[in-house]
Write a protein that holds these residues in place. Structure first.
Motif, short mmCIF file in Angstrom:
data_model
loop_
_atom_site.label_atom_id
_atom_site.label_comp_id
_atom_site.label_asym_id
_atom_site.label_seq_id
_atom_site.Cartn_x
_atom_site.Cartn_y
_atom_site.Cartn_z
N ALA A 127 0.77 -1.22 0.03
CA ALA A 127 -0.09 0.00 0.02
C ALA A 127 0.89 1.30 0.11
N ALA A 128 2.14 1.15 0.77
CA ALA A 128 2.77 2.47 0.90
C ALA A 128 3.50 2.73 -0.24
N SER A 129 3.90 1.55 -1.17
CA SER A 129 4.62 1.79 -2.40
C SER A 129 3.68 2.13 -3.45
N GLY A 130 2.39 2.15 -3.40
CA GLY A 130 1.30 2.32 -4.38
C GLY A 130 1.10 1.16 -5.22
N ARG A 131 1.58 0.03 -4.72
CA ARG A 131 1.39 -1.14 -5.83
C ARG A 131 -0.17 -1.81 -5.29
N LEU A 132 -0.60 -1.41 -4.40
CA LEU A 132 -1.73 -2.12 -4.04
C LEU A 132 -2.92 -1.23 -4.43
N PRO A 133 -3.81 -1.30 -5.24
CA PRO A 133 -4.79 -0.21 -5.60
C PRO A 133 -5.73 -0.32 -4.66
N ILE A 134 -6.29 -1.28 -4.00
CA ILE A 134 -7.72 -1.27 -3.18
C ILE A 134 -7.38 -2.27 -1.92
N VAL A 135 -7.74 -1.56 -0.77
CA VAL A 135 -7.24 -2.14 0.64
C VAL A 135 -8.82 -2.11 1.30
N VAL A 136 -9.10 -3.14 1.79
CA VAL A 136 -10.40 -3.42 2.65
C VAL A 136 -9.88 -3.77 4.08
N GLY A 137 -10.25 -3.05 4.98
CA GLY A 137 -9.69 -3.16 6.38
C GLY A 137 -10.54 -2.48 7.47
N THR A 138 -10.25 -2.81 8.59
CA THR A 138 -11.00 -2.36 9.78
C THR A 138 -10.19 -0.72 10.06
N ARG A 139 -10.60 -0.50 11.34
CA ARG A 139 -10.32 0.82 11.52
C ARG A 139 -8.62 1.12 11.45
N SER A 140 -7.82 -0.01 11.85
CA SER A 140 -6.43 0.56 11.63
C SER A 140 -6.01 0.83 10.30
N ALA A 141 -6.46 0.32 9.46
CA ALA A 141 -6.37 0.53 7.79
C ALA A 141 -6.56 2.04 7.53
N ALA A 142 -7.28 2.70 8.40
CA ALA A 142 -7.47 4.37 8.09
C ALA A 142 -5.88 4.94 8.28
N LEU A 143 -5.20 4.23 8.76
CA LEU A 143 -3.86 4.92 9.03
C LEU A 143 -2.76 4.31 8.04
N LEU A 144 -3.13 3.53 6.90
CA LEU A 144 -2.25 3.20 6.07
C LEU A 144 -1.51 4.27 5.19
N PRO A 145 -0.27 3.97 4.99
CA PRO A 145 -0.07 5.26 3.92
C PRO A 145 -0.37 4.73 2.55
N MET A 146 -0.81 5.68 1.74
CA MET A 146 -1.51 5.31 0.27
C MET A 146 -0.91 6.52 -0.60
N PRO A 147 0.02 6.49 -1.30
CA PRO A 147 0.49 7.81 -1.81
C PRO A 147 -0.42 8.15 -2.85
N ARG A 148 -1.14 7.32 -3.49
CA ARG A 148 -1.87 7.54 -4.66
C ARG A 148 -3.54 7.72 -4.07
N LEU A 149 -3.76 7.91 -3.16
CA LEU A 149 -5.04 7.68 -2.48
C LEU A 149 -6.09 8.64 -3.19
N ALA A 150 -7.09 7.99 -3.69
CA ALA A 150 -8.36 8.61 -4.62
C ALA A 150 -9.59 8.56 -4.18
N LEU A 151 -9.75 7.73 -3.29
CA LEU A 151 -11.24 7.63 -2.66
C LEU A 151 -10.98 6.97 -1.37
N ILE A 152 -11.96 7.20 -0.36
CA ILE A 152 -12.13 6.61 1.09
C ILE A 152 -13.67 6.21 1.01
N ILE A 153 -13.86 4.95 1.51
CA ILE A 153 -15.21 4.55 1.84
C ILE A 153 -15.40 4.09 3.10
N VAL A 154 -16.46 4.75 3.90
CA VAL A 154 -16.66 3.85 5.48
C VAL A 154 -17.75 3.27 5.46
#
Length: 339
Positions: A127-154
């Motif tokens: 995720a931090a390197s930008g090689r993972l396009p989509i992450v599905v996670g619980t609350r701790s995932a809110a702190l994941l570094p994602m350099p190309r973050l284009a959308l957040i869904i809660v």
């Protein structure tokens, strides 16, 4: 090393999600189509939208359409769910749409405390390197570094599981909105029963409101029935009408989920008695402990009225200014097993 030819630089191709043709996608309902249209019109900059839809209205399909647009533009998407138990179900749905299996999860992956440290570390790095396009996670995932973050869904934004209660305290929902603001990415908050905070922000026109008031395929909602059990004999705490309904459903090959209070045990009754006696309310100790620690008494309507009157009285005492905060805390913990 580069000069001597020991190491070669090569650009790693980013994983590409499956792109389905429009004819392969589920047909949207008019309500879903309007929601997708509003999200498309809002653009890729920061904005916050409340997607309020009844259960079965197709909120997930709206999520998937928004995810497809963000990923097609080269962005990353963070999809937050409140509990680990909901992660596999939604993860499978996203993988089905965009590709990536359990063994080859290049496009979609999950991030939650149920993973071991090595697995979590791999997801974090990708995720931090930008090689993972989509992450599905619980609350701790809110702190994941994602350099190309284009959308957040809660999803289920109202759920209190998004709040970290110990250590570093935070609300993953509020972190998601803050990240969207700072990283100029749109945020979608989905819920059938939005939180009061979110509804207030909609009223203040800080968030836009998208409604899905009808179920997909016009499926009828579950039927609720309130039983009048006054004067009826109980069988292990179950009214005759309820026992009959359970037997009928089981004989038809169905399943039954019964929700009983966690307070139906002798230990709970003794604790209630001690709580009341400790603050000088011994006159209610025996009766109210029995009320909270056992099933309702059998008998006529008068006994039931007395039963519920006593319980209501003890609850009123817990809110009285004459009792100590310690009593209110202990009584709240006793009467609410989730506390």
């Amino acid at each position: 090393c580069l000069d001597e030819g020991w190491v070669e630089l090569a650009a790693e191709a980013l994983p590409s999600p499956i792109r389905l043709a429009d004819s392969e996608l589920p047909q949207l309902t008019p309500d879903q189509a309007r929601a997708v249209e509003v999200l498309d019109a809002a653009g890729s900059g920061f904005s916050t939208h409340l997607l309020q839809g009844v259960t079965g209205s197709g909120k997930t399909e709206v999520y998937l359409r928004a995810i497809a647009k963000a990923v097609a533009q080269g962005g990353q998407v963070l999809l937050l769910v409140p509990e680990i138990g909901l992660t596999p179900q939604l993860l499978d749905r996203v993988r089905e749409r965009f590709g990536g299996s359990q063994s080859d999860n290049q496009v979609v992956d999950g991030y939650h405390s149920g993973l071991n440290d090595a697995a979590r570390g791999q997801v974090w790095l990708r995720a931090a390197s930008g090689r993972l396009p989509i992450v599905v996670g619980t609350r701790s995932a809110a702190l994941l570094p994602m350099p190309r973050l284009a959308l957040i869904i809660v999803d289920e934004e109202h759920d209190t599981s998004f709040k970290q209660q110990d250590g570093l305290r935070y609300s993953a929902r509020d972190v998601a909105v803050l990240r969207g603001s700072r990283e100029n990415a749109p945020v979608i908050l989905g819920s059938a029963t939005p939180s009061l905070e979110t509804l207030q922000r909609v009223q203040a026109q800080r968030y836009s409101l998208l409604r899905l008031p009808r179920r997909v395929r016009s499926v009828d909602p579950p039927r609720l029935q309130l039983l009048d059990v006054r004067g009826q004999p109980f069988q292990q705490g179950l009214a005759p009408a309820l026992v009959s309904a359970i037997e009928r459903h089981l004989q038809a090959g169905g399943q039954v989920l019964q929700d009983q209070t966690a307070l139906e045990n002798p230990e709970a009754a003794m604790e209630a008695k001690e709580i009341l006696q400790s603050v000088g309310l011994g006159e209610y100790a025996a009766s109210d402990a029995a009320i909270a620690g056992s099933t309702p008494p059998q008998g006529n309507g008068g006994e039931y009225e007395q039963y519920y009157a006593k319980y209501s009285r003890s609850s009123e005492l817990a809110c009285s200014p004459d009792v100590s905060p310690e009593f209110r805390r202990r009584w709240s913990r006793f009467t609410d097993p989730d506390l």
